[in-house]
Design an enzyme around this catalytic site. Structure first.
Site, PDB file in Angstrom:
ATOM      1  N   PHE A 116       0.812  -1.195   0.019  1.00 12.01           N
ATOM      2  CA  PHE A 116       0.181  -0.010   0.159  1.00 12.01           C
ATOM      3  C   PHE A 116       0.927   0.969   0.203  1.00 12.01           C
ATOM      4  O   PHE A 116       1.695   1.545   0.964  1.00 12.01           O
ATOM      5  CB  PHE A 116      -1.009  -0.084   1.086  1.00 12.01           C
ATOM      6  N   ASP A 137       9.421   2.901   1.614  1.00 10.03           N
ATOM      7  CA  ASP A 137       8.466   3.693   1.868  1.00 10.03           C
ATOM      8  C   ASP A 137       8.041   3.535   3.566  1.00 10.03           C
ATOM      9  O   ASP A 137       7.787   2.595   3.759  1.00 10.03           O
ATOM     10  CB  ASP A 137       7.019   3.176   1.310  1.00 10.03           C
ATOM     11  N   LYS A 184       3.139  11.596   6.698  1.00 10.16           N
ATOM     12  CA  LYS A 184       2.366  11.234   8.151  1.00 10.16           C
ATOM     13  C   LYS A 184       2.981  12.046   9.144  1.00 10.16           C
ATOM     14  O   LYS A 184       2.670  13.214   9.389  1.00 10.16           O
ATOM     15  CB  LYS A 184       2.074   9.986   8.271  1.00 10.16           C
TER      16      LYS A 184
END
Length: 404
Positions: A146, A231, A260
């Site tokens: 994801f 990531d 984030k």
């Protein structure tokens, strides 16, 4: 006891659903205020936040250091665009580069933008440095990944919800099983410019790879002259008990993708970090963002990096994360089938014969705990890094109660 007919929440949810696309299926909670690890809804009920904005709130809601930085910057300047240089930019870039052990950073806004940036940089590096023929670049990715929901990113997703009915899809990606070094080695050839993986797969249910996998990926990329792109949007910035999840096996990727928590739960901030031999391929006009690296974002992110420089949050995540995982494992065989995780990040598999993941989250919310399901009966737990053991006990007790 508050009667349903005087609660504000049902009407607020109806109003929200009336005027929004239904791309989310939120729990029936309408949050009005928050502080630290706790939030309060519009009816005055408090909840322990065990999701923390998918790691965006690593430092807690309304962290006083971060909110002070935002308030101060709001009184000065919030946006210039990258057509000019502002007085927060250099410090943000230099501090983040140092934290990553890299020469340079390229700031953006959202995590998906940072992933797209890494893809563009990898391809350009492949053409300009490695010598891959034009338009032939390939990137190896992992099944169960994801990385966001843009059209390019969902082109290499194997999640039907993210992928199906959004074609035609962007070519140039090869999907191999996560954790399988042999399959990755077979997928790499002379056209491969990068391997793009999550050091721990979050959306998939906090899947930790086998020991030796990340060093093996590093060795493959080095041997084959391929960029290792990590990531760390969810796994990075203290979540797993180290600054980066790659740190657990002393692995240094060529490119970090960050987001984030970098914005402190206040503003969206993302970036990629790499050395100049990689980021140096990009030239003026070839990539950018109006809001990327804006003064407000940089002011907050500077303080985020300062918090991480002390190592306090990483140590807290390591200690309390070990406690959380140990407590969760006492429930295996008592409603839980499996527990995975590292630091303050856990994936738990509820016995599907008891309930779905959605039902588990609804029952936890009734007991004042907010969590998120993913893929059937799996839940992800990611409390703020400031959480203490007493609050962990509250959450585990609630989970134990719903599993009976």
């Amino acid at each position: 006891m508050i009667l349903d007919d005087v609660l504000r929440t049902p009407a607020a949810i109806r109003d929200a659903e009336r005027h929004t696309a239904h791309n989310y299926h939120p729990l029936p909670v309408v949050i009005a205020t928050a502080e630290g690890s706790w939030v309060t809804d519009i009816d005055g009920r408090r909840y322990l936040d065990f999701l923390a904005g998918y790691s965006a709130l690593n430092f807690g809601h309304r962290n006083p250091v971060l909110t002070a930085a935002a308030h101060a910057q709001l009184d000065r300047v919030t946006l210039t665009s990258r057509a000019f240089v502002h007085d927060q930019f250099a410090e943000f870039c230099s501090r983040l580069a140092a934290l990553c052990g890299k020469d340079q950073v390229l700031p953006m806004n959202t995590g998906a933008e940072a992933v797209e940036t890494a893809i563009k940089i990898s391809r350009k590096w492949g053409y300009r440095v490695k010598g891959v023929p034009a338009d032939q670049a390939t990137i190896v990715v992992a099944a169960g990944n994801f990385h966001g929901r843009t059209t390019t990113i969902i082109s290499f997703s194997d999640d039907p919800d993210a992928h199906d009915d959004f074609g035609p899809y962007t070519p140039g990606f090869r999907i191999v099983p996560y954790g399988d070094l042999a399959a990755m080695a077979e997928a790499i050839d002379e056209t491969t410019v990068a391997v793009l993986i999550e050091p721990i797969q979050g959306e998939q249910g906090v899947v930790v790879p086998p020991d030796g996998y990340l060093p093996g990926v590093r060795a493959l990329c080095t041997d084959q002259n391929v960029l290792f792109v990590a990531d760390e949007i969810q796994s990075g910035l203290g979540r797993t008990g180290d600054t980066f999840a790659c740190d657990h096996e002393s692995v240094v990727p060529d490119v970090y993708i960050l987001g984030k928590a970098l914005g402190g739960g206040i503003v969206p901030v993302s970036a990629i970090a790499a050395n100049s031999d990689v980021l140096g391929v990009i030239k003026p006009g070839q990539h950018g963002s109006t809001f990327g690296g804006n003064p407000l974002a940089c002011a907050v992110a500077i303080e985020v990096v300062k918090l991480l420089e002390s190592g306090t949050y990483q140590a807290r995540a390591k200690e309390n994360g070990a406690y959380l995982l140990a407590e969760l494992r006492t429930l295996i065989g008592n409603g839980l089938l499996a527990v995975r995780g590292r630091g303050l990040w856990a994936g738990i598999d509820v016995d599907p014969e008891l309930m779905t993941g959605r039902e588990a989250c609804e029952r936890l919310a009734e007991r004042g705990i907010l969590a998120k399901d993913t893929h059937g009966s799996t839940l992800r737990l990611a409390p703020p890094l400031i959480i203490d053991k007493d609050d962990i006990d509250v959450a585990v007790a609630a989970l134990r109660a719903i599993l009976k």
